[in-house]
Design an enzyme around this catalytic site. Sequence first.
Site, PDB file in Angstrom:
ATOM      1  CB  THR A 175      -0.945   0.045   1.221  1.00 39.98           C
ATOM      2  OG1 THR A 175      -0.172  -0.037   2.420  1.00 39.98           O
ATOM      3  CG2 THR A 175      -1.938  -1.094   1.177  1.00 39.98           C
ATOM      4  CG  ASP A 176       4.563   2.071   2.446  1.00 43.18           C
ATOM      5  OD1 ASP A 176       3.622   1.682   3.160  1.00 43.18           O
ATOM      6  OD2 ASP A 176       5.674   2.418   2.897  1.00 43.18           O
ATOM      7  CE  LYS A 189      -0.555   3.421   3.771  1.00 44.25           C
ATOM      8  NZ  LYS A 189       0.411   2.313   3.797  1.00 44.25           N
TER       9      LYS A 189
END
Lengths: 445, 445
Positions: free
Chosen positions: B190-191, B269
């Site tokens: 997800t980073d 994010k």
Amino acid sequence: MSSGSYRGAGAELLSKHGVSAGDTVSISIDGGETMTGVLMPRYESASDSYIVIKLKSGYNTGIEAAKIKSITKIAGAAGTAATKVTQQQQPSPPSKQEDVKLPKIALISTGGTIASKIDYRTGGVRAALSAEELYASVPELASIASVDPEVLMSEYSENINPGHWTIMADRIADKVRSGRYDGIIVSHGTDTMHYTASALSFALQGLPIPVVLVGAQRSSDRPSSDAALNLIGATTFAAKAPVAGVFVAMHAGTSDDAVAVHIGTRVRKNHTSRRDAFESIDVTPVALVKDGRVEMQKQSGIDLVPRGKGKLNLQSSFDSRVALVKYHPGFDPTLVYWLISKECGAIVFEGTGLGHVNKNLFGVLKEAAEKGVHMFMTSQCIWGRVSMTVYDTGRDLLDIGVVPLSDMISETAVVKAMWALANTQDLKKTMQENLAGEMSSAIPI
Amino acid sequence: MSSGSYRGAGAELLSKHGVSAGDTVSISIDGGETMTGVLMPRYESASDSYIVIKLKSGYNTGIEAAKIKSITKIAGAAGTAATKVTQQQQPSPPSKQEDVKLPKIALISTGGTIASKIDYRTGGVRAALSAEELYASVPELASIASVDPEVLMSEYSENINPGHWTIMADRIADKVRSGRYDGIIVSHGTDTMHYTASALSFALQGLPIPVVLVGAQRSSDRPSSDAALNLIGATTFAAKAPVAGVFVAMHAGTSDDAVAVHIGTRVRKNHTSRRDAFESIDVTPVALVKDGRVEMQKQSGIDLVPRGKGKLNLQSSFDSRVALVKYHPGFDPTLVYWLISKECGAIVFEGTGLGHVNKNLFGVLKEAAEKGVHMFMTSQCIWGRVSMTVYDTGRDLLDIGVVPLSDMISETAVVKAMWALANTQDLKKTMQENLAGEMSSAIPI
């Protein structure tokens, strides 16, 4: 404030109903709604087909002339706040009687949209109004506090640099030490207001009174301006709040009647143009100011200092040898070599996720650590806490010597590093201590 | 999936009620609540005093043994999806019958938490599970689509670089061109998933099917993992959505039953650890996936391409000579000289507010422009549009040649510049065109 006469449809309407700028009026609109407020002068930039009134909330609204059914004069200019505007063009020192009754507030103007007006030549906005003009244009302030205005500088906030922070902190310290004020308001451009709020939070620890930064997203001669509401909110908080410290007061949510007050180290400008652009990050706002009242909010993880308890510790130097580096895929690691060569004192990384950068940086980060460059990790996610013990990458970075900064936002981290580099011996230790609410033990969901 | 036996209080409880991992059970808890789901094996990392069930939503929940009043077996392991887990340890190619009935989806694994497991030695999380294991561990997928898994790479997403984007785009193009798939899922850490989503959006224009990136904020062997829910949501969207293009599918809001699908160029994010960390910026999510249904959301300002209409135009090269520079007070202008010396092709600024930097940069920016370095402006505010005609500073930057990028987020802008530098002749023109939903004419309030 000039009488700035209306033209076209607006002028006809006002003439027909026998009202003029400064009168308190009740306007009945198609659809049955009625709005009451002070009829404002026509703005140079406004359309001829609108008239503008200042509502009780301090918010200005434009009403299309074609939609107005009738206008009733409730009070003439002589009996309204609008007259005070004219009277206070040259504010005179408050009378002795006012001194006794009202809290005393210092208003320090530094520039920005709250103190700006339209440049008719270019159509753009210029920093121009003085604190005196500002005070004069928001007569409501006179009933909240005895306000003592001063123009310290006149800068767009994108041009504010650490040197300006020092000037501001020193001037605020003078005013605090004079013992004459119950609170201090600093009007400031919004672009970097949160950086300045952080800087003042570290430079002015132990404040016994509130210092409230305030700005406007839309200039005070636009009908949708938030300047008056924000200034009223900031003044109310500075005068009445039970807590001390550095805060930012700006328009809350999408309603037109509340101002949110944020902790100076925990606030961020999160929208380019909305009036509610400023948001507290990972904490709730300290207070909402609404209808002249300060409603303190429940805090978790942040201890607020009660008003009157602090002893001011001014440390107003900043050392700019700090870099803010936002990692992204394709990031060039040799940038860090350049920072080493520039004798950079500290690097604040905006890593990804929980606080990561590409492993292809590990080599140069080791060299930076060996050369004595302090390195700190924040997250470009903005919300949430860095945690470098979850994944291999984080643990490797910890081994190299990169120091995680919990839930401190990167903007605050870079300011704090500039302050700590100038004022403390152990940068690494100082950065990991909570000095001004910049880190918390709990993040509200 | 092993039978992973419980110990202590959990084991006693299960033995007492005659149930074991794989059984569908109804659990009655202190306070009157009843939860139904498949009893999961004990995780090595879990406390002995909890048992874990997988709810119908695909979400795992841990229940404290001490609070359980009774457990009723509804169906044995033989009659439940849990058995399929074991059967599918070595997934066999779907039968011809399945081929006809179910949409066909390619699942490309690239690494990250969704494909990770706890490293018991260090307590950290390691990228380890293969796409096959992932498929086997979420048996619900078998009823949504015939999924064809492949491990393309196994990288933490903080280590993904533009070279990996090329590999992914090329492999996806192969699969699209084979004509065998109704949709493609890419599992990803997800980073940097949003950077990759942007990269694939530009590299794979004209897609006739959906390409959906999916990840997990918490690894699949943790009780609170979002891996199964997200994978089910991504698969459902890839199989059923009426639109094509590149998307990101992740946990929506704080509820435990919906997945939000975002436009690949408009997602960020925004939290380090929350499962609903991914948010659409300045647009609404494309769809919510809930209870097996795709609920398309009303869009404003973005035209989505219908499924089946596109003709793939693969342009998978990226040129990394692009810098992302976040301005802050005290920023060292000489960084720009260094970027010029490195023959940087483009600089994407994250300016303040509407798109500003300190006037002390004007000199070096003029030099950069003269040396042919393309410069673009985004805002560190994240939300909202840059507008460089409002203030003097913006107009001065426009005069210097800095190009505003409307409401494109900075992460997308740096990726697009890397793509445009490698694939187009007129970088400035390409950056100002909307190619993949990265800019819109209207921002929803």
